[in-house]
Motif scaffolding. Structure first.
Motif, PDB file in Angstrom:
ATOM      1  N   LYS A 112       3.337  -9.604   0.492  1.00  0.00           N
ATOM      2  CA  LYS A 112       4.715  -9.151   0.268  1.00  0.00           C
ATOM      3  C   LYS A 112       5.007  -8.937  -1.221  1.00  0.00           C
ATOM      4  CE  LYS A 112       6.705 -11.083   4.475  1.00  0.00           C
ATOM      5  NZ  LYS A 112       7.694 -12.020   5.059  1.00  0.00           N
ATOM      6  N   LYS A 113       4.148  -9.481  -2.065  1.00  0.00           N
ATOM      7  CA  LYS A 113       4.309  -9.324  -3.517  1.00  0.00           C
ATOM      8  C   LYS A 113       4.133  -7.877  -3.958  1.00  0.00           C
ATOM      9  CE  LYS A 113       2.214 -11.057  -7.819  1.00  0.00           C
ATOM     10  NZ  LYS A 113       1.180 -11.969  -8.370  1.00  0.00           N
ATOM     11  N   TYR A 114       3.355  -7.080  -3.166  1.00  0.00           N
ATOM     12  CA  TYR A 114       2.929  -5.767  -3.654  1.00  0.00           C
ATOM     13  C   TYR A 114       3.649  -4.574  -3.037  1.00  0.00           C
ATOM     14  CZ  TYR A 114      -0.733  -8.664  -5.607  1.00  0.00           C
ATOM     15  OH  TYR A 114      -1.406  -9.639  -6.285  1.00  0.00           O
ATOM     16  N   ILE A 115       4.502  -4.791  -2.059  1.00  0.00           N
ATOM     17  CA  ILE A 115       5.289  -3.692  -1.482  1.00  0.00           C
ATOM     18  C   ILE A 115       6.735  -4.146  -1.361  1.00  0.00           C
ATOM     19  CG2 ILE A 115       5.648  -2.148   0.483  1.00  0.00           C
ATOM     20  CD1 ILE A 115       2.779  -2.376   1.207  1.00  0.00           C
ATOM     21  N   SER A 116       7.645  -3.295  -1.800  1.00  0.00           N
ATOM     22  CA  SER A 116       9.066  -3.615  -1.702  1.00  0.00           C
ATOM     23  C   SER A 116       9.811  -2.452  -1.056  1.00  0.00           C
ATOM     24  CB  SER A 116       9.649  -3.874  -3.097  1.00  0.00           C
ATOM     25  OG  SER A 116       9.775  -2.645  -3.803  1.00  0.00           O
ATOM     26  N   ALA A 133      -5.466   3.775  11.941  1.00  0.00           N
ATOM     27  CA  ALA A 133      -5.273   3.072  10.676  1.00  0.00           C
ATOM     28  C   ALA A 133      -4.028   3.584   9.956  1.00  0.00           C
ATOM     29  CB  ALA A 133      -6.505   3.229   9.791  1.00  0.00           C
ATOM     30  N   LEU A 134      -3.863   4.893   9.929  1.00  0.00           N
ATOM     31  CA  LEU A 134      -2.710   5.482   9.250  1.00  0.00           C
ATOM     32  C   LEU A 134      -1.406   5.085   9.940  1.00  0.00           C
ATOM     33  CD1 LEU A 134      -2.978   7.162   6.709  1.00  0.00           C
ATOM     34  CD2 LEU A 134      -2.597   9.213   8.057  1.00  0.00           C
ATOM     35  N   ASN A 135      -1.403   5.085  11.265  1.00  0.00           N
ATOM     36  CA  ASN A 135      -0.216   4.651  11.991  1.00  0.00           C
ATOM     37  C   ASN A 135       0.112   3.195  11.687  1.00  0.00           C
ATOM     38  OD1 ASN A 135       1.081   6.678  13.785  1.00  0.00           O
ATOM     39  ND2 ASN A 135      -0.994   6.954  14.544  1.00  0.00           N
ATOM     40  N   GLY A 136      -0.939   2.353  11.553  1.00  0.00           N
ATOM     41  CA  GLY A 136      -0.713   0.958  11.205  1.00  0.00           C
ATOM     42  C   GLY A 136      -0.079   0.809   9.835  1.00  0.00           C
ATOM     43  N   LEU A 137      -0.556   1.569   8.860  1.00  0.00           N
ATOM     44  CA  LEU A 137       0.028   1.530   7.515  1.00  0.00           C
ATOM     45  C   LEU A 137       1.470   2.015   7.527  1.00  0.00           C
ATOM     46  CD1 LEU A 137      -2.958   2.896   5.382  1.00  0.00           C
ATOM     47  CD2 LEU A 137      -2.142   0.533   5.484  1.00  0.00           C
ATOM     48  N   ILE A 138       1.728   3.092   8.262  1.00  0.00           N
ATOM     49  CA  ILE A 138       3.094   3.629   8.351  1.00  0.00           C
ATOM     50  C   ILE A 138       4.026   2.616   8.997  1.00  0.00           C
ATOM     51  CG2 ILE A 138       4.517   5.381   9.505  1.00  0.00           C
ATOM     52  CD1 ILE A 138       2.135   7.336   9.059  1.00  0.00           C
ATOM     53  N   GLU A 139       3.567   1.982  10.068  1.00  0.00           N
ATOM     54  CA  GLU A 139       4.364   0.949  10.751  1.00  0.00           C
ATOM     55  C   GLU A 139       4.728  -0.174   9.775  1.00  0.00           C
ATOM     56  OE1 GLU A 139       3.290  -2.640  13.818  1.00  0.00           O
ATOM     57  OE2 GLU A 139       2.420  -0.668  14.258  1.00  0.00           O
ATOM     58  N   MET A 140       3.747  -0.587   8.975  1.00  0.00           N
ATOM     59  CA  MET A 140       3.972  -1.652   8.010  1.00  0.00           C
ATOM     60  C   MET A 140       4.989  -1.241   6.949  1.00  0.00           C
ATOM     61  SD  MET A 140       1.132  -3.417   5.520  1.00  0.00           S
ATOM     62  CE  MET A 140      -0.007  -3.730   6.862  1.00  0.00           C
ATOM     63  N   ILE A 141       4.811  -0.039   6.390  1.00  0.00           N
ATOM     64  CA  ILE A 141       5.698   0.444   5.327  1.00  0.00           C
ATOM     65  C   ILE A 141       7.135   0.572   5.834  1.00  0.00           C
ATOM     66  CG2 ILE A 141       6.237   2.438   3.867  1.00  0.00           C
ATOM     67  CD1 ILE A 141       3.179   2.944   3.781  1.00  0.00           C
ATOM     68  N   GLU A 142       7.291   1.141   7.011  1.00  0.00           N
ATOM     69  CA  GLU A 142       8.637   1.360   7.536  1.00  0.00           C
ATOM     70  C   GLU A 142       9.303   0.056   7.937  1.00  0.00           C
ATOM     71  OE1 GLU A 142       8.142   4.495  10.422  1.00  0.00           O
ATOM     72  OE2 GLU A 142       8.150   6.025   8.830  1.00  0.00           O
ATOM     73  N   ALA A 143       8.523  -0.950   8.338  1.00  0.00           N
ATOM     74  CA  ALA A 143       9.086  -2.265   8.631  1.00  0.00           C
ATOM     75  C   ALA A 143       9.625  -2.919   7.358  1.00  0.00           C
ATOM     76  CB  ALA A 143       8.028  -3.161   9.276  1.00  0.00           C
ATOM     77  N   VAL A 144       8.970  -2.639   6.240  1.00  0.00           N
ATOM     78  CA  VAL A 144       9.417  -3.161   4.944  1.00  0.00           C
ATOM     79  C   VAL A 144      10.714  -2.472   4.505  1.00  0.00           C
ATOM     80  CG1 VAL A 144       8.804  -3.328   2.490  1.00  0.00           C
ATOM     81  CG2 VAL A 144       7.070  -3.721   4.233  1.00  0.00           C
ATOM     82  N   GLY A 145      10.861  -1.198   4.911  1.00  0.00           N
ATOM     83  CA  GLY A 145      11.999  -0.402   4.462  1.00  0.00           C
ATOM     84  C   GLY A 145      11.640   0.540   3.331  1.00  0.00           C
ATOM     85  N   ALA A 146      10.340   0.576   2.973  1.00  0.00           N
ATOM     86  CA  ALA A 146       9.875   1.518   1.954  1.00  0.00           C
ATOM     87  C   ALA A 146       9.736   2.905   2.574  1.00  0.00           C
ATOM     88  CB  ALA A 146       8.549   1.043   1.379  1.00  0.00           C
ATOM     89  N   HIS A 147       9.468   3.906   1.723  1.00  0.00           N
ATOM     90  CA  HIS A 147       9.425   5.295   2.183  1.00  0.00           C
ATOM     91  C   HIS A 147       8.002   5.843   2.113  1.00  0.00           C
ATOM     92  CE1 HIS A 147      11.175   9.154   3.229  1.00  0.00           C
ATOM     93  NE2 HIS A 147      10.400   9.709   2.314  1.00  0.00           N
ATOM     94  N   VAL A 148       7.572   6.494   3.193  1.00  0.00           N
ATOM     95  CA  VAL A 148       6.265   7.158   3.228  1.00  0.00           C
ATOM     96  C   VAL A 148       6.419   8.573   2.672  1.00  0.00           C
ATOM     97  CG1 VAL A 148       4.373   7.959   4.688  1.00  0.00           C
ATOM     98  CG2 VAL A 148       5.556   5.824   5.258  1.00  0.00           C
ATOM     99  N   GLN A 149       5.740   8.857   1.561  1.00  0.00           N
ATOM    100  CA  GLN A 149       5.836  10.175   0.930  1.00  0.00           C
ATOM    101  C   GLN A 149       4.810  11.164   1.468  1.00  0.00           C
ATOM    102  OE1 GLN A 149       8.704  10.078  -0.252  1.00  0.00           O
ATOM    103  NE2 GLN A 149       8.538  10.264  -2.469  1.00  0.00           N
ATOM    104  N   GLY A 150       3.814  10.671   2.167  1.00  0.00           N
ATOM    105  CA  GLY A 150       2.778  11.550   2.708  1.00  0.00           C
ATOM    106  C   GLY A 150       1.450  10.827   2.717  1.00  0.00           C
ATOM    107  N   ALA A 151       0.405  11.550   3.063  1.00  0.00           N
ATOM    108  CA  ALA A 151      -0.935  10.960   3.117  1.00  0.00           C
ATOM    109  C   ALA A 151      -1.971  11.944   2.613  1.00  0.00           C
ATOM    110  CB  ALA A 151      -1.276  10.528   4.541  1.00  0.00           C
ATOM    111  N   CYS A 152      -2.961  11.426   1.885  1.00  0.00           N
ATOM    112  CA  CYS A 152      -4.087  12.207   1.375  1.00  0.00           C
ATOM    113  C   CYS A 152      -5.356  11.717   2.069  1.00  0.00           C
ATOM    114  CB  CYS A 152      -4.245  12.007  -0.127  1.00  0.00           C
ATOM    115  SG  CYS A 152      -2.811  12.481  -1.107  1.00  0.00           S
ATOM    116  N   ILE A 153      -6.025  12.614   2.765  1.00  0.00           N
ATOM    117  CA  ILE A 153      -7.210  12.261   3.535  1.00  0.00           C
ATOM    118  C   ILE A 153      -8.377  13.112   3.048  1.00  0.00           C
ATOM    119  CG2 ILE A 153      -8.218  12.115   5.840  1.00  0.00           C
ATOM    120  CD1 ILE A 153      -5.734  10.314   5.435  1.00  0.00           C
TER     121      ILE A 153
END
Length: 202
Positions: A112-116, A133-153
Protein backbone atom coordinates in the motif's frame (compact mmCIF):
# COMPACT_ATOMS: atom_id res chain seq x y z
CA UNK A 1 6.59 -1.66 -34.60
CA UNK A 2 8.38 -3.21 -37.54
CA UNK A 3 11.68 -3.74 -35.69
CA UNK A 4 9.99 -5.97 -33.10
CA UNK A 5 8.01 -7.88 -35.73
CA UNK A 6 11.19 -8.56 -37.69
CA UNK A 7 12.99 -9.79 -34.55
CA UNK A 8 10.16 -12.18 -33.70
CA UNK A 9 10.14 -13.55 -37.25
CA UNK A 10 13.88 -14.13 -37.07
CA UNK A 11 14.29 -15.48 -33.53
CA UNK A 12 10.85 -16.36 -32.14
CA UNK A 13 9.99 -20.05 -31.71
CA UNK A 14 6.39 -21.33 -31.65
CA UNK A 15 5.82 -24.14 -29.15
CA UNK A 16 2.80 -26.37 -28.43
CA UNK A 17 0.02 -24.71 -26.43
CA UNK A 18 0.18 -21.39 -28.32
CA UNK A 19 3.44 -20.48 -26.61
CA UNK A 20 5.80 -18.06 -28.34
CA UNK A 21 9.35 -18.38 -27.07
CA UNK A 22 11.34 -15.14 -27.29
CA UNK A 23 14.04 -16.01 -24.77
CA UNK A 24 16.86 -14.75 -26.98
CA UNK A 25 15.92 -11.08 -26.57
CA UNK A 26 12.99 -10.57 -24.17
CA UNK A 27 12.25 -13.35 -21.67
CA UNK A 28 15.62 -14.74 -20.60
CA UNK A 29 18.39 -12.85 -22.35
CA UNK A 30 17.58 -9.15 -22.77
CA UNK A 31 18.44 -7.04 -25.79
CA UNK A 32 18.71 -3.69 -24.02
CA UNK A 33 18.91 -1.69 -27.24
CA UNK A 34 15.67 -3.27 -28.46
CA UNK A 35 14.00 -2.60 -25.10
CA UNK A 36 15.10 1.04 -25.17
CA UNK A 37 13.68 1.42 -28.66
CA UNK A 38 10.44 -0.21 -27.54
CA UNK A 39 10.27 2.09 -24.52
CA UNK A 40 10.79 5.11 -26.73
CA UNK A 41 7.95 4.11 -29.03
CA UNK A 42 5.54 3.63 -26.12
CA UNK A 43 6.60 6.97 -24.64
CA UNK A 44 5.84 8.60 -27.99
CA UNK A 45 2.41 6.94 -28.19
CA UNK A 46 1.50 8.14 -24.69
CA UNK A 47 3.00 11.62 -25.09
CA UNK A 48 0.73 14.13 -23.38
CA UNK A 49 -0.76 11.51 -21.03
CA UNK A 50 -0.13 12.17 -17.35
CA UNK A 51 1.56 9.17 -15.73
CA UNK A 52 2.82 9.04 -12.13
CA UNK A 53 3.66 5.32 -11.89
CA UNK A 54 4.23 2.38 -14.21
CA UNK A 55 2.91 -0.94 -12.89
CA UNK A 56 3.73 -4.47 -14.03
CA UNK A 57 3.88 -8.04 -12.70
CA UNK A 58 7.11 -9.84 -11.87
CA UNK A 59 9.23 -10.89 -13.52
CA UNK A 60 9.30 -10.62 -17.32
CA UNK A 61 7.32 -7.37 -17.39
CA UNK A 62 9.89 -5.50 -15.33
CA UNK A 63 12.38 -4.93 -18.16
CA UNK A 64 9.64 -3.60 -20.45
CA UNK A 65 8.31 -1.31 -17.70
CA UNK A 66 11.77 0.08 -16.93
CA UNK A 67 12.47 0.86 -20.59
CA UNK A 68 9.23 2.84 -20.79
CA UNK A 69 9.93 4.60 -17.49
CA UNK A 70 13.34 5.79 -18.69
CA UNK A 71 11.87 7.08 -21.94
CA UNK A 72 9.15 8.96 -20.05
CA UNK A 73 11.58 10.77 -17.77
CA UNK A 74 12.39 8.16 -15.11
CA UNK A 75 8.89 7.61 -13.76
CA UNK A 76 8.83 5.18 -10.79
CA UNK A 77 8.19 1.52 -11.67
CA UNK A 78 6.21 -0.69 -9.28
CA UNK A 79 5.93 -4.43 -9.82
CA UNK A 80 3.29 -6.67 -8.30
CA UNK A 81 4.82 -9.69 -6.61
CA UNK A 82 3.44 -13.18 -7.09
CA UNK A 83 2.29 -14.57 -3.75
CA UNK A 84 1.32 -18.22 -3.34
CA UNK A 85 -0.10 -17.99 0.18
CA UNK A 86 -3.87 -17.38 0.46
CA UNK A 87 -3.27 -15.34 3.65
CA UNK A 88 -2.84 -11.64 2.86
CA UNK A 89 -1.36 -8.89 5.02
CA UNK A 90 -3.33 -5.70 5.66
CA UNK A 91 -0.35 -3.79 4.28
CA UNK A 92 -0.88 -4.90 0.66
CA UNK A 93 -3.38 -4.60 -2.16
CA UNK A 94 -3.96 -7.87 -3.94
CA UNK A 95 -5.81 -9.58 -6.78
CA UNK A 96 -6.17 -13.20 -7.83
CA UNK A 97 -4.99 -14.11 -11.33
CA UNK A 98 -5.41 -17.27 -13.38
CA UNK A 99 -2.18 -18.43 -15.04
CA UNK A 100 -2.85 -19.78 -18.54
CA UNK A 101 0.65 -21.29 -18.79
CA UNK A 102 0.65 -22.98 -15.37
CA UNK A 103 -3.12 -23.70 -15.15
CA UNK A 104 -3.50 -22.38 -11.61
CA UNK A 105 -4.54 -19.31 -9.63
CA UNK A 106 -2.02 -17.12 -7.87
CA UNK A 107 -2.22 -13.85 -5.96
CA UNK A 108 -0.42 -10.68 -7.01
CA UNK A 109 0.36 -8.16 -4.29
CA UNK A 110 1.55 -4.56 -4.10
CA UNK A 111 2.46 -2.77 -0.90
CA UNK A 112 0.00 0.00 0.00
CA UNK A 113 3.06 2.25 0.34
CA UNK A 114 3.54 2.36 -3.45
CA UNK A 115 0.07 3.06 -4.88
CA UNK A 116 -2.30 5.81 -3.80
CA UNK A 117 -5.70 7.06 -5.04
CA UNK A 118 -3.93 10.07 -6.58
CA UNK A 119 -1.83 7.93 -8.91
CA UNK A 120 -2.30 7.86 -12.67
CA UNK A 121 -0.96 4.47 -13.67
CA UNK A 122 0.34 3.10 -16.95
CA UNK A 123 0.44 -0.70 -17.09
CA UNK A 124 3.21 -2.61 -18.86
CA UNK A 125 3.94 -6.25 -19.65
CA UNK A 126 5.87 -8.44 -22.04
CA UNK A 127 2.85 -10.51 -23.19
CA UNK A 128 -0.93 -10.13 -23.33
CA UNK A 129 -2.93 -13.27 -24.13
CA UNK A 130 -6.21 -13.86 -22.31
CA UNK A 131 -5.74 -10.69 -20.29
CA UNK A 132 -5.85 -12.32 -16.85
CA UNK A 133 -2.78 -10.57 -15.43
CA UNK A 134 -3.81 -7.20 -16.84
CA UNK A 135 -7.35 -7.59 -15.51
CA UNK A 136 -5.89 -8.39 -12.09
CA UNK A 137 -3.77 -5.23 -12.13
CA UNK A 138 -6.74 -3.13 -13.27
CA UNK A 139 -8.94 -4.62 -10.52
CA UNK A 140 -6.29 -3.73 -7.96
CA UNK A 141 -5.79 -0.17 -9.22
CA UNK A 142 -9.50 0.59 -9.38
CA UNK A 143 -10.06 -0.83 -5.89
CA UNK A 144 -7.45 1.66 -4.65
CA UNK A 145 -9.24 4.49 -6.46
CA UNK A 146 -6.28 5.27 -8.73
CA UNK A 147 -6.71 5.83 -12.47
CA UNK A 148 -5.65 3.47 -15.27
CA UNK A 149 -4.14 5.55 -18.09
CA UNK A 150 -3.61 2.63 -20.45
CA UNK A 151 -1.34 -0.34 -21.04
CA UNK A 152 1.84 -0.97 -23.03
CA UNK A 153 2.34 -4.55 -24.19
CA UNK A 154 5.39 -5.79 -26.08
CA UNK A 155 3.66 -8.79 -27.69
CA UNK A 156 -0.11 -9.32 -27.82
CA UNK A 157 -1.59 -12.66 -28.86
CA UNK A 158 -4.62 -11.22 -30.59
CA UNK A 159 -6.13 -14.63 -31.29
CA UNK A 160 -6.62 -15.18 -27.53
CA UNK A 161 -8.82 -12.11 -27.25
CA UNK A 162 -7.60 -10.48 -24.04
CA UNK A 163 -6.55 -7.20 -25.62
CA UNK A 164 -9.67 -6.75 -27.72
CA UNK A 165 -11.86 -7.51 -24.70
CA UNK A 166 -10.14 -4.79 -22.68
CA UNK A 167 -10.40 -2.32 -25.56
CA UNK A 168 -14.16 -2.95 -25.73
CA UNK A 169 -14.33 -2.01 -22.04
CA UNK A 170 -12.74 1.34 -22.91
CA UNK A 171 -9.14 0.76 -21.85
CA UNK A 172 -6.38 2.01 -24.09
CA UNK A 173 -4.10 -0.91 -25.00
CA UNK A 174 -1.01 -0.24 -27.13
CA UNK A 175 1.00 -3.24 -28.32
CA UNK A 176 4.37 -3.43 -30.02
CA UNK A 177 2.97 -6.20 -32.20
CA UNK A 178 -0.31 -8.10 -32.30
CA UNK A 179 -0.20 -11.71 -33.49
CA UNK A 180 -3.42 -12.92 -35.14
CA UNK A 181 -2.22 -16.50 -35.65
CA UNK A 182 0.85 -18.69 -35.37
CA UNK A 183 1.66 -22.30 -36.21
CA UNK A 184 4.32 -24.85 -35.37
CA UNK A 185 5.94 -24.53 -38.80
CA UNK A 186 7.06 -21.07 -37.74
CA UNK A 187 4.38 -19.11 -39.60
CA UNK A 188 3.33 -16.02 -37.64
CA UNK A 189 0.64 -13.65 -38.93
CA UNK A 190 0.82 -10.12 -37.53
CA UNK A 191 -2.13 -7.74 -37.39
CA UNK A 192 -1.74 -4.41 -39.15
CA UNK A 193 -2.35 -1.77 -36.49
CA UNK A 194 -3.72 1.73 -36.82
CA UNK A 195 -1.86 4.16 -34.63
CA UNK A 196 -3.96 5.69 -31.87
CA UNK A 197 -3.76 9.47 -31.72
CA UNK A 198 -5.27 11.00 -28.56
CA UNK A 199 -7.97 13.60 -29.21
CA UNK A 200 -5.92 16.19 -27.34
CA UNK A 201 -3.17 15.90 -29.95
CA UNK A 202 -5.35 16.03 -33.09
Amino acid sequence: MDFLEERIRREGVVLPGNVLKVNDFLNHQLDVALLDRLGGEFARLFKGTEVTKILTVESSGIAVACSIARAMGNIPVVFAKKHSSPKMSEDVYYATVWSYINSCNYNIVVSKKYISPQDKILLADDFLANGNALNGLIEMIEAVGAHVQGACIAIEKGFQGGGDSLRKKGYRIESGVIIDSMSYDGTIVFRKQQEHIPAALT
